[in-house]
Design a protein around this motif. Structure first.
Motif, PDB file in Angstrom:
ATOM      1  N   GLN A 165      48.113  29.811  41.926  1.00 10.85           N
ATOM      2  CA  GLN A 165      49.019  30.976  41.501  1.00 10.85           C
ATOM      3  C   GLN A 165      48.121  32.058  41.260  1.00 10.85           C
ATOM      4  O   GLN A 165      47.676  31.950  39.809  1.00 10.85           O
ATOM      5  CB  GLN A 165      50.034  30.740  40.801  1.00 10.85           C
ATOM      6  N   THR A 166      47.637  32.796  42.164  1.00 11.98           N
ATOM      7  CA  THR A 166      46.803  34.021  41.588  1.00 11.98           C
ATOM      8  C   THR A 166      47.845  35.310  42.069  1.00 11.98           C
ATOM      9  O   THR A 166      48.881  35.207  42.839  1.00 11.98           O
ATOM     10  CB  THR A 166      45.500  34.298  42.515  1.00 11.98           C
ATOM     11  N   VAL A 167      47.448  36.384  41.651  1.00 12.03           N
ATOM     12  CA  VAL A 167      48.248  37.693  42.313  1.00 12.03           C
ATOM     13  C   VAL A 167      46.917  38.415  43.056  1.00 12.03           C
ATOM     14  O   VAL A 167      45.919  38.535  42.760  1.00 12.03           O
ATOM     15  CB  VAL A 167      48.370  38.769  40.936  1.00 12.03           C
ATOM     16  N   TYR A 168      47.478  38.276  44.413  1.00 14.22           N
ATOM     17  CA  TYR A 168      46.547  39.122  45.314  1.00 14.22           C
ATOM     18  C   TYR A 168      46.829  40.594  45.494  1.00 14.22           C
ATOM     19  O   TYR A 168      48.079  40.843  45.674  1.00 14.22           O
ATOM     20  CB  TYR A 168      46.672  38.532  46.558  1.00 14.22           C
ATOM     21  N   LEU A 169      46.121  41.376  44.904  1.00 20.91           N
ATOM     22  CA  LEU A 169      46.407  43.029  45.259  1.00 20.91           C
ATOM     23  C   LEU A 169      44.955  43.453  45.646  1.00 20.91           C
ATOM     24  O   LEU A 169      43.903  43.360  45.264  1.00 20.91           O
ATOM     25  CB  LEU A 169      46.395  43.169  43.696  1.00 20.91           C
ATOM     26  N   GLU A 170      45.245  44.222  46.727  1.00 22.01           N
ATOM     27  CA  GLU A 170      44.136  45.148  47.401  1.00 22.01           C
ATOM     28  C   GLU A 170      42.561  44.362  47.646  1.00 22.01           C
ATOM     29  O   GLU A 170      41.851  44.816  47.232  1.00 22.01           O
ATOM     30  CB  GLU A 170      43.649  46.417  46.344  1.00 22.01           C
ATOM     31  N   GLY A 171      43.057  43.260  48.218  1.00 19.13           N
ATOM     32  CA  GLY A 171      41.813  42.404  48.668  1.00 19.13           C
ATOM     33  C   GLY A 171      41.220  41.458  47.669  1.00 19.13           C
ATOM     34  O   GLY A 171      40.115  41.084  47.950  1.00 19.13           O
ATOM     35  N   ASN A 172      42.086  41.486  46.095  1.00 26.24           N
ATOM     36  CA  ASN A 172      41.126  40.693  45.340  1.00 26.24           C
ATOM     37  C   ASN A 172      42.234  39.774  44.543  1.00 26.24           C
ATOM     38  O   ASN A 172      43.393  39.959  44.653  1.00 26.24           O
ATOM     39  CB  ASN A 172      40.757  41.730  44.323  1.00 26.24           C
TER      40      ASN A 172
END
Length: 122
Positions: A16-23
């Motif tokens: 579980q990661t937060v994927y935001l603006e390609g990161n």
């Protein structure tokens, strides 16, 4: 499972990661201890807040300012609150490899759309 590696050594792994603006923003507990070292570099993003950078270190190698986090994100970016430094994401892979040096655009005053943040340090 999202994995971040540096010189072949895993430095973060999480389902579980937060994927935001390609990161990917990893949960704190997913980081390998001592893989990150504090940096004095800070940048300002108009919608996420102030980013704190960290050097990535593993296997005797170091990548300056290659990871960043927003300890106190703005209300618009609350989904990344409490996450560990962001690590660059692979375009279509579940694994990402950290380069030896952070790309120059990460610290530029006019970065590309991957990071819509502006540098405070010149």
């Amino acid at each position: 499972m999202i994995t971040a590696a540096f010189h072949g050594q895993v430095i973060a792994r999480s389902e579980q990661t937060v994927y935001l603006e390609g990161n990917h923003y990893f949960p704190r507990e997913s980081l390998v201890p001592d893989a990150l070292e504090d940096s004095w570099v800070r940048t300002l993003c108009f919608w996420k807040g102030v980013a704190f950078y960290r050097h990535v270190r593993a296997g005797g190698h170091r990548s300056p300012n290659a990871a960043w986090s927003y300890p106190r994100p703005t209300p618009l970016a609350r989904m990344i609150k409490g996450t560990s430094p962001s690590l660059p994401a692979g375009a279509s892979s579940s694994a990402t490899t950290i380069p030896d040096r952070a790309p120059a655009h990460r610290l530029a005053s006019s970065p590309p759309k991957v990071l819509s943040c502006q540098s405070i340090q010149r």
